[in-house]
Scaffold this active site. Sequence first.
Site, PDB file in Angstrom:
ATOM      1  N   ALA A   8       0.834  -1.210   0.000  1.00  0.00           N
ATOM      2  CA  ALA A   8       0.000   0.000   0.000  1.00  0.00           C
ATOM      3  C   ALA A   8       0.870   1.263   0.000  1.00  0.00           C
ATOM      4  O   ALA A   8       0.786   2.097  -0.923  1.00  0.00           O
ATOM      5  CB  ALA A   8      -0.918  -0.025   1.216  1.00  0.00           C
ATOM      6  N   LYS A  21       2.504   9.027  16.788  1.00  0.00           N
ATOM      7  CA  LYS A  21       1.733   8.062  15.979  1.00  0.00           C
ATOM      8  C   LYS A  21       1.801   6.676  16.603  1.00  0.00           C
ATOM      9  O   LYS A  21       0.827   5.909  16.562  1.00  0.00           O
ATOM     10  CB  LYS A  21       2.239   8.033  14.550  1.00  0.00           C
ATOM     11  CG  LYS A  21       1.559   6.992  13.683  1.00  0.00           C
ATOM     12  CD  LYS A  21       0.959   7.527  12.444  1.00  0.00           C
ATOM     13  CE  LYS A  21       0.024   6.538  11.824  1.00  0.00           C
ATOM     14  NZ  LYS A  21       0.600   5.738  10.733  1.00  0.00           N
ATOM     15  N   ASN A  29       5.314   2.173  10.261  1.00  0.00           N
ATOM     16  CA  ASN A  29       4.810   2.465  11.606  1.00  0.00           C
ATOM     17  C   ASN A  29       5.665   1.738  12.635  1.00  0.00           C
ATOM     18  O   ASN A  29       6.330   0.746  12.318  1.00  0.00           O
ATOM     19  CB  ASN A  29       3.365   1.934  11.750  1.00  0.00           C
ATOM     20  CG  ASN A  29       2.332   2.908  11.238  1.00  0.00           C
ATOM     21  OD1 ASN A  29       2.532   4.118  11.231  1.00  0.00           O
ATOM     22  ND2 ASN A  29       1.208   2.373  10.778  1.00  0.00           N
TER      23      ASN A  29
HETATM   24  N1  LIG Z   1      -1.252   1.201   4.769  1.00  0.00           N
HETATM   25  C1  LIG Z   1      -1.333   2.340   5.439  1.00  0.00           C
HETATM   26  O1  LIG Z   1      -2.350   3.077   5.374  1.00  0.00           O
HETATM   27  C2  LIG Z   1      -0.216   2.773   6.314  1.00  0.00           C
HETATM   28  C3  LIG Z   1       0.821   1.920   6.612  1.00  0.00           C
HETATM   29  N2  LIG Z   1       1.844   2.366   7.413  1.00  0.00           N
HETATM   30  C4  LIG Z   1       2.983   1.481   7.711  1.00  0.00           C
HETATM   31  O2  LIG Z   1       3.802   1.372   6.551  1.00  0.00           O
HETATM   32  C5  LIG Z   1       4.430   0.086   6.513  1.00  0.00           C
HETATM   33  C6  LIG Z   1       4.040  -0.632   5.217  1.00  0.00           C
HETATM   34  O3  LIG Z   1       2.664  -0.857   5.300  1.00  0.00           O
HETATM   35  P1  LIG Z   1       1.772  -1.323   4.038  1.00  0.00           P
HETATM   36  O4  LIG Z   1       2.272  -0.698   2.807  1.00  0.00           O
HETATM   37  O5  LIG Z   1       0.354  -1.131   4.441  1.00  0.00           O
HETATM   38  O6  LIG Z   1       2.114  -2.887   4.014  1.00  0.00           O
HETATM   39  P2  LIG Z   1       1.826  -3.918   2.820  1.00  0.00           P
HETATM   40  O7  LIG Z   1       1.778  -5.283   3.449  1.00  0.00           O
HETATM   41  O8  LIG Z   1       0.684  -3.450   1.990  1.00  0.00           O
HETATM   42  O9  LIG Z   1       3.144  -3.779   1.906  1.00  0.00           O
HETATM   43  C7  LIG Z   1       4.371  -4.369   2.237  1.00  0.00           C
HETATM   44  C8  LIG Z   1       4.827  -5.095   0.987  1.00  0.00           C
HETATM   45  O10 LIG Z   1       6.210  -5.445   1.103  1.00  0.00           O
HETATM   46  C9  LIG Z   1       6.349  -6.783   0.629  1.00  0.00           C
HETATM   47  N3  LIG Z   1       7.610  -7.298   1.171  1.00  0.00           N
HETATM   48  C10 LIG Z   1       7.880  -7.771   2.399  1.00  0.00           C
HETATM   49  N4  LIG Z   1       9.172  -8.088   2.516  1.00  0.00           N
HETATM   50  C11 LIG Z   1       9.745  -7.813   1.302  1.00  0.00           C
HETATM   51  C12 LIG Z   1      11.067  -7.912   0.773  1.00  0.00           C
HETATM   52  N5  LIG Z   1      12.077  -8.373   1.534  1.00  0.00           N
HETATM   53  N6  LIG Z   1      11.296  -7.538  -0.525  1.00  0.00           N
HETATM   54  C13 LIG Z   1      10.266  -7.062  -1.279  1.00  0.00           C
HETATM   55  N7  LIG Z   1       8.990  -6.942  -0.835  1.00  0.00           N
HETATM   56  C14 LIG Z   1       8.754  -7.307   0.437  1.00  0.00           C
HETATM   57  C15 LIG Z   1       5.101  -7.476   1.090  1.00  0.00           C
HETATM   58  O11 LIG Z   1       4.897  -8.696   0.436  1.00  0.00           O
HETATM   59  P3  LIG Z   1       3.989  -9.814   1.190  1.00  0.00           P
HETATM   60  O12 LIG Z   1       2.636  -9.196   1.368  1.00  0.00           O
HETATM   61  O13 LIG Z   1       3.998 -10.969   0.241  1.00  0.00           O
HETATM   62  O14 LIG Z   1       4.661 -10.112   2.489  1.00  0.00           O
HETATM   63  C16 LIG Z   1       4.064  -6.400   0.749  1.00  0.00           C
HETATM   64  O15 LIG Z   1       3.666  -6.493  -0.585  1.00  0.00           O
HETATM   65  C17 LIG Z   1       3.935  -0.644   7.770  1.00  0.00           C
HETATM   66  O16 LIG Z   1       4.846  -0.449   8.826  1.00  0.00           O
HETATM   67  C18 LIG Z   1       2.617   0.056   8.072  1.00  0.00           C
HETATM   68  O17 LIG Z   1       2.236  -0.063   9.428  1.00  0.00           O
HETATM   69  C19 LIG Z   1       1.903   3.637   7.902  1.00  0.00           C
HETATM   70  C20 LIG Z   1       0.876   4.504   7.639  1.00  0.00           C
HETATM   71  C21 LIG Z   1      -0.256   4.134   6.860  1.00  0.00           C
HETATM   72  C1  LIG Z   2      -5.126   5.616  10.143  1.00  0.00           C
HETATM   73  C2  LIG Z   2      -3.839   5.402   9.484  1.00  0.00           C
HETATM   74  C3  LIG Z   2      -3.990   4.860   8.091  1.00  0.00           C
HETATM   75  C4  LIG Z   2      -3.129   6.735   9.380  1.00  0.00           C
HETATM   76  O1  LIG Z   2      -1.821   6.516   8.999  1.00  0.00           O
HETATM   77  C5  LIG Z   2      -2.993   4.463  10.329  1.00  0.00           C
HETATM   78  O2  LIG Z   2      -2.509   4.817  11.344  1.00  0.00           O
HETATM   79  C6  LIG Z   2      -2.720   3.086   9.908  1.00  0.00           C
HETATM   80  O3  LIG Z   2      -3.638   2.309   9.652  1.00  0.00           O
HETATM   81  O4  LIG Z   2      -1.504   2.785   9.869  1.00  0.00           O
END
Ligand SMILES: NC(=O)C1=CN([C@@H]2O[C@H](COP(=O)(O)OP(=O)(O)OC[C@H]3O[C@@H](n4cnc5c(N)ncnc54)[C@H](OP(=O)(O)O)[C@@H]3O)[C@@H](O)[C@H]2O)C=CC1
Ligand SMILES: CC(C)(CO)C(=O)C(=O)O
Length: 315
Positions: free
Chosen positions: A10, A183, A99
């Site tokens: 994401a 956060k 996060n």
């Molecule tokens: N989504 C949100 O709204 C928010 C998220 N965050 C934080 O941001 C961070 C990322 O979250 P988010 O994007 O939602 O997570 P996702 O699970 O959507 O994305 C992480 C991606 O990284 C992949 N991945 C894991 N390890 C590897 C690797 N070694 N090489 C390549 N790809 C890899 C995963 O694959 P697979 O799924 O197959 O493991 C997955 O597709 C987290 O810490 C989250 O808490 C912070 C604010 C908002």
């Molecule tokens: C509400 C939101 C999307 C704001 O970053 C959040 O904290 C999370 O789900 O990681």
Amino acid sequence: MKFLVVGVGAVGSVFLSFLSRAGYKAVGLVKPGRSLSKIKVEGIWGEFEQEVITVEDLSLVEYTPDVIVLSVKSYDTQSALEGLSSFVEKGSYILIAQNGYGNYEKAVELFGDDKVILSRIIFGAKRTNVDRVRITVCADPVVIGSPSGNIKEEFLNTLADIFSKAGIPTRHDREVYKYLWEKIIYNCALNPLGALFELTYGQLVENPYTREIINGIIDEIFMVLKAHRIETFHTSSEEYKRHFYEKLVPPTANHYPSMLEDIKKGKTEIDALNGAIVELGKQANIETPINSVITNMVKGVCYDKAFGGSGRCFG
Ligand SMILES: NC(=O)C1=CN([C@@H]2O[C@H](COP(=O)(O)OP(=O)(O)OC[C@H]3O[C@@H](n4cnc5c(N)ncnc54)[C@H](OP(=O)(O)O)[C@@H]3O)[C@@H](O)[C@H]2O)C=CC1
Ligand SMILES: CC(C)(CO)C(=O)C(=O)O
């Protein structure tokens, strides 16, 4: 400036698609079999479809990125970081786009605090398909910075400006760790309860019983922060709670935590959130019974899922 995005989920999809659209050299590292050629962006920052470049192995990245955006879940941080040392040795910076507590510390331990930029992300992004991401909410611009002050402010200001002009509102602030801790407390208070009860953040604070648990989580966190001399922008639990209920929850009241989807897959970032509070408490001989129970409840659901259970707390 050239980028590598490690973890095109994401958050990673947002950075990869917006930086690619802005014309920067940007490649996404995905797991084997997960390559993408385009990403469809929807939501509050507009709709567009962007061609992107992804690779399934770091050896296929044919340049040294100036900035590596680390956007994996916290439980994948260590393994994701281990493959990046050759880039860092050639001058790449790591940007922690995650996060929780511990991701920055792991990166600094491996590469040094002059190579790791910290961020606080409080926009919401949800993958609606493997190549589609919806930006659902933005409570504040992204904040980036160097907690140690060992990365040139001019570089950080330039980076923030690049992200902002690419469409991801961002600013540089030396106090970035205070922003992240604000956060972390918010996520500790809401994400596990939202996941376990399948309730939105607004429902959790309207419910007197979950609200009492939230208050207890926050009280314990401030005891632990005080013992470790970790500062936030609020000097007391009561002061933070006023900010939390009045300013932080309302813009995200309809939000379900990303942790809800995670535990259905038997995965969780709880060890970077309430679990980290428990560990920091143990280091300071401070009891954190509420955070401990919450951590074990989330882990219990994930354990159940891993052994064929529903991955839901209430069946
Ligand atoms: N989504 C949100 O709204 C928010 C998220 N965050 C934080 O941001 C961070 C990322 O979250 P988010 O994007 O939602 O997570 P996702 O699970 O959507 O994305 C992480 C991606 O990284 C992949 N991945 C894991 N390890 C590897 C690797 N070694 N090489 C390549 N790809 C890899 C995963 O694959 P697979 O799924 O197959 O493991 C997955 O597709 C987290 O810490 C989250 O808490 C912070 C604010 C908002
Ligand atoms: C509400 C939101 C999307 C704001 O970053 C959040 O904290 C999370 O789900 O990681």
